[in-house]
Each structure stands twice: as C-alpha cells, then as structure tokens.
Scaffold this motif. Structure first.
Motif, short mmCIF file in Angstrom:
data_model
loop_
_atom_site.label_atom_id
_atom_site.label_comp_id
_atom_site.label_asym_id
_atom_site.label_seq_id
_atom_site.Cartn_x
_atom_site.Cartn_y
_atom_site.Cartn_z
N ALA A 85 23.70 -88.75 16.19
CA ALA A 85 22.69 -87.74 16.43
C ALA A 85 21.30 -88.20 16.00
O ALA A 85 20.31 -87.64 16.43
N GLY A 86 21.19 -89.20 15.13
CA GLY A 86 19.88 -89.69 14.69
C GLY A 86 19.19 -88.77 13.70
O GLY A 86 17.98 -88.85 13.52
N LEU A 87 19.94 -87.91 13.05
CA LEU A 87 19.34 -86.95 12.13
C LEU A 87 18.62 -87.64 10.97
O LEU A 87 17.63 -87.13 10.46
N HIS A 88 19.12 -88.80 10.56
CA HIS A 88 18.50 -89.51 9.44
C HIS A 88 17.08 -89.96 9.80
O HIS A 88 16.23 -90.04 8.91
N HIS A 89 16.81 -90.22 11.06
CA HIS A 89 15.44 -90.58 11.45
C HIS A 89 14.52 -89.36 11.35
O HIS A 89 13.39 -89.48 10.90
N PHE A 90 15.02 -88.22 11.75
CA PHE A 90 14.21 -87.00 11.62
C PHE A 90 13.92 -86.71 10.15
O PHE A 90 12.84 -86.25 9.81
N TYR A 91 14.88 -86.99 9.27
CA TYR A 91 14.71 -86.73 7.83
C TYR A 91 13.52 -87.52 7.28
O TYR A 91 12.80 -87.04 6.41
N LEU A 92 13.32 -88.74 7.79
CA LEU A 92 12.20 -89.57 7.33
C LEU A 92 10.98 -89.46 8.25
O LEU A 92 10.10 -90.31 8.23
N HIS A 93 10.96 -88.44 9.07
CA HIS A 93 9.82 -88.13 9.95
C HIS A 93 9.59 -89.23 10.99
O HIS A 93 8.47 -89.41 11.45
N LYS A 94 10.64 -89.93 11.36
CA LYS A 94 10.54 -90.90 12.45
C LYS A 94 10.99 -90.19 13.72
O LYS A 94 12.12 -90.36 14.21
N TRP A 95 10.10 -89.36 14.23
CA TRP A 95 10.43 -88.43 15.31
C TRP A 95 10.82 -89.15 16.60
O TRP A 95 11.79 -88.74 17.25
N LEU A 96 10.08 -90.17 16.98
CA LEU A 96 10.37 -90.85 18.25
C LEU A 96 11.74 -91.52 18.22
O LEU A 96 12.55 -91.36 19.13
N ARG A 97 12.00 -92.26 17.14
CA ARG A 97 13.29 -92.95 17.05
C ARG A 97 14.45 -91.95 16.98
O ARG A 97 15.50 -92.15 17.59
N GLY A 98 14.25 -90.87 16.26
CA GLY A 98 15.29 -89.85 16.19
C GLY A 98 15.53 -89.21 17.54
O GLY A 98 16.68 -88.98 17.94
N ALA A 99 14.45 -88.96 18.29
CA ALA A 99 14.60 -88.34 19.62
C ALA A 99 15.31 -89.29 20.58
O ALA A 99 16.18 -88.85 21.34
N VAL A 100 14.96 -90.57 20.52
CA VAL A 100 15.62 -91.54 21.39
C VAL A 100 17.10 -91.63 21.03
O VAL A 100 17.97 -91.64 21.92
N ASN A 101 17.37 -91.70 19.76
CA ASN A 101 18.76 -91.77 19.29
C ASN A 101 19.56 -90.56 19.74
O ASN A 101 20.68 -90.67 20.25
#
Length: 127
Positions: free
Chosen positions: A52-68
């Motif tokens: 789900a890429g939730l860990h990227h959202f946690y660190l405010h890496k929105w683009l990578r989290g959205a792609v994931n």
C-alpha cells in the motif's frame, strides 16, 4: 545511500546546536519537535503493508506513496480480472523495490528526523 554513521554524527551535531539555544528557544524547539518527530517502529509497521505504500505517506513522501499505492491497486485489479502473470509480476516488482526500505526503516526515519530537526532549528534560531 544512507549511512548510519553519518546520520548519527549529524544527529549529534544537531543536538549540540539545540543545547546551545537559550532556554526559551529550546522550549519552543521541543514543543514543535514533539509534533514532527517520526517513530521508526511506526514506519516499520506501515512498511509491512508494503503493497500500500503507507510508510511513504508517513514520511510525507506523497508522490512515492501514491505511485506505490496505484501500482498495488492495479496489480490487485489485474489479479481480480484473471490477468495473473502481469498482476503477480507487478506485486513481485513492487515487493522487491520496497523490501530494502523495510530493512532500513531506522535509517529512513533517522534521515527524515534529522532533516526536520535541522529545519526546525533554523526556524527557532531566526524567530
């Protein structure tokens, strides 16, 4: 590539700079810091859900989290509609990309926290 020794030295230097602040500035720093600091364990738990890429959202890496998240959803939809080979390939690919982040969760969060600590320190020093 994140280097543990470098990040720990950076963190120590930042702590020394914080200790040189006036009492009022230190109070201001720590009040703001409590709201911004990230926990490596929370990051790791979210990373267990690597699809789900939730860990990227946690660190405010929105683009990578959205792609994931998008790739994971596409892979699951492909599996749901019977396109097994492509769906599985996407899931394996995203898992291989995200596994290193799982094993380096502490360093990822330490780098993030150091960056935020530096920004906050500069804000407090110039306020």
């Amino acid at each position: 590539m994140l280097n543990r020794q470098h990040l720990e030295q950076q963190q120590e230097q930042l702590r020394q700079q914080i200790n040189r602040l006036s009492a009022e500035q230190r109070k201001q720093f720590y009040q703001a810091w409590e709201k911004q600091v990230k926990d490596p364990d929370s990051y790791a738990v979210l990373n267990y859900l690597l699809l789900a890429g939730l860990h990227h959202f946690y660190l405010h890496k929105w683009l990578r989290g959205a792609v994931n998240l998008l790739v994971s959803l596409v892979a699951l939809l492909l599996l749901l509609f019977g396109v097994w080979s492509l769906g599985l390939c996407l899931l394996v690919a995203i898992s291989l990309i995200e596994l290193p982040a799982l094993f380096r969760a502490n360093l990822q969060v330490l780098a993030y926290n150091n960056q935020k600590m530096q920004q906050l320190l500069e804000q407090v020093q110039h306020s």
